[in-house]
Motif scaffolding. Structure first.
Motif, PDB file in Angstrom:
ATOM      1  N   PRO A  86       0.837  -1.199   0.000  1.00 44.87           N
ATOM      2  CA  PRO A  86       0.000   0.000   0.000  1.00 44.87           C
ATOM      3  C   PRO A  86       0.876   1.254   0.000  1.00 44.87           C
ATOM      4  O   PRO A  86       1.976   1.256   0.559  1.00 44.87           O
ATOM      5  CB  PRO A  86      -0.800  -0.113   1.300  1.00 44.87           C
ATOM      6  CG  PRO A  86      -0.008  -1.021   2.171  1.00 44.87           C
ATOM      7  CD  PRO A  86       0.735  -1.944   1.254  1.00 44.87           C
ATOM      8  N   VAL A  87       0.371   2.326  -0.625  1.00 44.41           N
ATOM      9  CA  VAL A  87       1.078   3.601  -0.685  1.00 44.41           C
ATOM     10  C   VAL A  87       0.471   4.564   0.322  1.00 44.41           C
ATOM     11  O   VAL A  87      -0.752   4.731   0.378  1.00 44.41           O
ATOM     12  CB  VAL A  87       1.002   4.210  -2.104  1.00 44.41           C
ATOM     13  CG1 VAL A  87       1.642   5.593  -2.137  1.00 44.41           C
ATOM     14  CG2 VAL A  87       1.661   3.287  -3.114  1.00 44.41           C
ATOM     15  N   TYR A  88       1.338   5.198   1.113  1.00 50.33           N
ATOM     16  CA  TYR A  88       0.937   6.242   2.051  1.00 50.33           C
ATOM     17  C   TYR A  88       1.562   7.549   1.591  1.00 50.33           C
ATOM     18  O   TYR A  88       2.753   7.600   1.320  1.00 50.33           O
ATOM     19  CB  TYR A  88       1.432   5.920   3.466  1.00 50.33           C
ATOM     20  CG  TYR A  88       0.591   4.917   4.217  1.00 50.33           C
ATOM     21  CD1 TYR A  88      -0.098   5.286   5.367  1.00 50.33           C
ATOM     22  CD2 TYR A  88       0.504   3.590   3.802  1.00 50.33           C
ATOM     23  CE1 TYR A  88      -0.863   4.358   6.066  1.00 50.33           C
ATOM     24  CE2 TYR A  88      -0.255   2.659   4.495  1.00 50.33           C
ATOM     25  CZ  TYR A  88      -0.936   3.057   5.632  1.00 50.33           C
ATOM     26  OH  TYR A  88      -1.688   2.149   6.318  1.00 50.33           O
ATOM     27  N   GLU A  89       0.756   8.617   1.502  1.00 47.88           N
ATOM     28  CA  GLU A  89       1.229   9.929   1.059  1.00 47.88           C
ATOM     29  C   GLU A  89       1.472  10.848   2.253  1.00 47.88           C
ATOM     30  O   GLU A  89       0.673  10.883   3.190  1.00 47.88           O
ATOM     31  CB  GLU A  89       0.191  10.609   0.169  1.00 47.88           C
ATOM     32  CG  GLU A  89       0.073  10.035  -1.197  1.00 47.88           C
ATOM     33  CD  GLU A  89      -0.928  10.796  -2.048  1.00 47.88           C
ATOM     34  OE1 GLU A  89      -0.661  10.930  -3.243  1.00 47.88           O
ATOM     35  OE2 GLU A  89      -1.971  11.247  -1.515  1.00 47.88           O
ATOM     36  N   TRP A  90       2.552  11.641   2.155  1.00 44.04           N
ATOM     37  CA  TRP A  90       2.861  12.633   3.176  1.00 44.04           C
ATOM     38  C   TRP A  90       1.779  13.703   3.183  1.00 44.04           C
ATOM     39  O   TRP A  90       1.291  14.111   2.142  1.00 44.04           O
ATOM     40  CB  TRP A  90       4.219  13.264   2.871  1.00 44.04           C
ATOM     41  CG  TRP A  90       4.655  14.261   3.895  1.00 44.04           C
ATOM     42  CD1 TRP A  90       5.351  14.004   5.033  1.00 44.04           C
ATOM     43  CD2 TRP A  90       4.429  15.670   3.883  1.00 44.04           C
ATOM     44  NE1 TRP A  90       5.571  15.159   5.723  1.00 44.04           N
ATOM     45  CE2 TRP A  90       5.001  16.208   5.035  1.00 44.04           C
ATOM     46  CE3 TRP A  90       3.781  16.521   3.003  1.00 44.04           C
ATOM     47  CZ2 TRP A  90       4.968  17.555   5.339  1.00 44.04           C
ATOM     48  CZ3 TRP A  90       3.739  17.880   3.303  1.00 44.04           C
ATOM     49  CH2 TRP A  90       4.336  18.378   4.464  1.00 44.04           C
ATOM     50  N   TRP A  91       1.400  14.168   4.401  1.00 45.39           N
ATOM     51  CA  TRP A  91       0.418  15.242   4.458  1.00 45.39           C
ATOM     52  C   TRP A  91       0.755  16.337   5.449  1.00 45.39           C
ATOM     53  O   TRP A  91       0.267  17.453   5.331  1.00 45.39           O
ATOM     54  CB  TRP A  91      -0.996  14.725   4.674  1.00 45.39           C
ATOM     55  CG  TRP A  91      -1.250  14.083   5.994  1.00 45.39           C
ATOM     56  CD1 TRP A  91      -0.921  12.819   6.368  1.00 45.39           C
ATOM     57  CD2 TRP A  91      -1.894  14.659   7.131  1.00 45.39           C
ATOM     58  NE1 TRP A  91      -1.297  12.572   7.651  1.00 45.39           N
ATOM     59  CE2 TRP A  91      -1.907  13.696   8.151  1.00 45.39           C
ATOM     60  CE3 TRP A  91      -2.448  15.906   7.386  1.00 45.39           C
ATOM     61  CZ2 TRP A  91      -2.455  13.931   9.401  1.00 45.39           C
ATOM     62  CZ3 TRP A  91      -2.999  16.121   8.633  1.00 45.39           C
ATOM     63  CH2 TRP A  91      -3.004  15.145   9.623  1.00 45.39           C
ATOM     64  N   GLU A  92       1.630  16.086   6.458  1.00 44.75           N
ATOM     65  CA  GLU A  92       2.035  17.164   7.353  1.00 44.75           C
ATOM     66  C   GLU A  92       3.205  16.741   8.229  1.00 44.75           C
ATOM     67  O   GLU A  92       3.554  15.575   8.313  1.00 44.75           O
ATOM     68  CB  GLU A  92       0.876  17.640   8.230  1.00 44.75           C
ATOM     69  CG  GLU A  92       0.583  16.745   9.425  1.00 44.75           C
ATOM     70  CD  GLU A  92      -0.427  17.376  10.394  1.00 44.75           C
ATOM     71  OE1 GLU A  92      -0.704  18.583  10.304  1.00 44.75           O
ATOM     72  OE2 GLU A  92      -0.933  16.632  11.234  1.00 44.75           O
ATOM     73  N   ARG A  93       3.804  17.738   8.869  1.00 49.03           N
ATOM     74  CA  ARG A  93       4.889  17.523   9.817  1.00 49.03           C
ATOM     75  C   ARG A  93       4.515  18.191  11.126  1.00 49.03           C
ATOM     76  O   ARG A  93       3.934  19.274  11.137  1.00 49.03           O
ATOM     77  CB  ARG A  93       6.173  18.147   9.292  1.00 49.03           C
ATOM     78  CG  ARG A  93       7.299  18.103  10.307  1.00 49.03           C
ATOM     79  CD  ARG A  93       8.612  18.601   9.742  1.00 49.03           C
ATOM     80  NE  ARG A  93       9.623  18.681  10.781  1.00 49.03           N
ATOM     81  CZ  ARG A  93      10.251  17.660  11.340  1.00 49.03           C
ATOM     82  NH1 ARG A  93       9.969  16.439  10.949  1.00 49.03           N
ATOM     83  NH2 ARG A  93      11.136  17.831  12.281  1.00 49.03           N
ATOM     84  N   THR A  94       4.835  17.522  12.236  1.00 54.84           N
ATOM     85  CA  THR A  94       4.690  18.154  13.551  1.00 54.84           C
ATOM     86  C   THR A  94       6.058  18.186  14.206  1.00 54.84           C
ATOM     87  O   THR A  94       6.878  17.286  14.018  1.00 54.84           O
ATOM     88  CB  THR A  94       3.689  17.392  14.454  1.00 54.84           C
ATOM     89  OG1 THR A  94       4.078  16.015  14.542  1.00 54.84           O
ATOM     90  CG2 THR A  94       2.289  17.479  13.900  1.00 54.84           C
ATOM     91  N   GLU A  95       6.325  19.251  14.957  1.00 50.72           N
ATOM     92  CA  GLU A  95       7.593  19.432  15.660  1.00 50.72           C
ATOM     93  C   GLU A  95       7.422  19.045  17.121  1.00 50.72           C
ATOM     94  O   GLU A  95       6.378  19.294  17.718  1.00 50.72           O
ATOM     95  CB  GLU A  95       8.031  20.897  15.597  1.00 50.72           C
ATOM     96  CG  GLU A  95       8.273  21.430  14.222  1.00 50.72           C
ATOM     97  CD  GLU A  95       9.616  21.013  13.646  1.00 50.72           C
ATOM     98  OE1 GLU A  95      10.543  20.736  14.433  1.00 50.72           O
ATOM     99  OE2 GLU A  95       9.721  20.963  12.423  1.00 50.72           O
ATOM    100  N   LEU A  96       8.474  18.458  17.688  1.00 52.84           N
ATOM    101  CA  LEU A  96       8.468  18.173  19.119  1.00 52.84           C
ATOM    102  C   LEU A  96       8.838  19.450  19.877  1.00 52.84           C
ATOM    103  O   LEU A  96       9.713  20.190  19.428  1.00 52.84           O
ATOM    104  CB  LEU A  96       9.470  17.067  19.444  1.00 52.84           C
ATOM    105  CG  LEU A  96       9.140  15.691  18.878  1.00 52.84           C
ATOM    106  CD1 LEU A  96      10.276  14.728  19.144  1.00 52.84           C
ATOM    107  CD2 LEU A  96       7.863  15.154  19.493  1.00 52.84           C
ATOM    108  N   PRO A  97       8.191  19.719  21.004  1.00 51.95           N
ATOM    109  CA  PRO A  97       8.557  20.915  21.777  1.00 51.95           C
ATOM    110  C   PRO A  97       9.974  20.777  22.316  1.00 51.95           C
ATOM    111  O   PRO A  97      10.433  19.702  22.630  1.00 51.95           O
ATOM    112  CB  PRO A  97       7.535  20.954  22.910  1.00 51.95           C
ATOM    113  CG  PRO A  97       6.819  19.650  22.894  1.00 51.95           C
ATOM    114  CD  PRO A  97       7.123  18.957  21.599  1.00 51.95           C
ATOM    115  N   GLY A  98      10.641  21.880  22.417  1.00 54.97           N
ATOM    116  CA  GLY A  98      11.953  21.799  23.022  1.00 54.97           C
ATOM    117  C   GLY A  98      12.893  22.731  22.433  1.00 54.97           C
ATOM    118  O   GLY A  98      13.956  22.974  22.599  1.00 54.97           O
TER     119      GLY A  98
END
Length: 69
Positions: free
Chosen positions: A57-69
């Motif tokens: 199966p193909v998964y497409e990128w949709w967003e990035r989240t940053e870790l606090p710090g």
């Protein structure tokens, strides 16, 4: 025959993201991949891709989240 039930192909996201065939455990509609002090988020598509590990199966990128710090 390769075990294709627990792997996916990642499409999009950062060019530097290594390993475009990744395990998915448990399989679901979204994947969260740790990368450079954050996570790259991918969503399942209706598409599949032939790979050296079978048709996955193909998964497409949709967003990035940053870790606090």
């Amino acid at each position: 025959m390769a075990d294709t039930a627990a792997k996916a192909v990642l499409e999009g996201g950062p060019d530097e993201l290594a390993g475009r065939i990744v395990p998915i455990d448990p399989p679901g509609p979204e994947l969260k991949i740790p990368f450079r002090n954050g996570y790259e988020h991918f969503r399942a598509t209706d598409r599949q891709q032939k790979t050296s590990e079978g048709t996955l199966p193909v998964y497409e990128w949709w967003e990035r989240t940053e870790l606090p710090g």
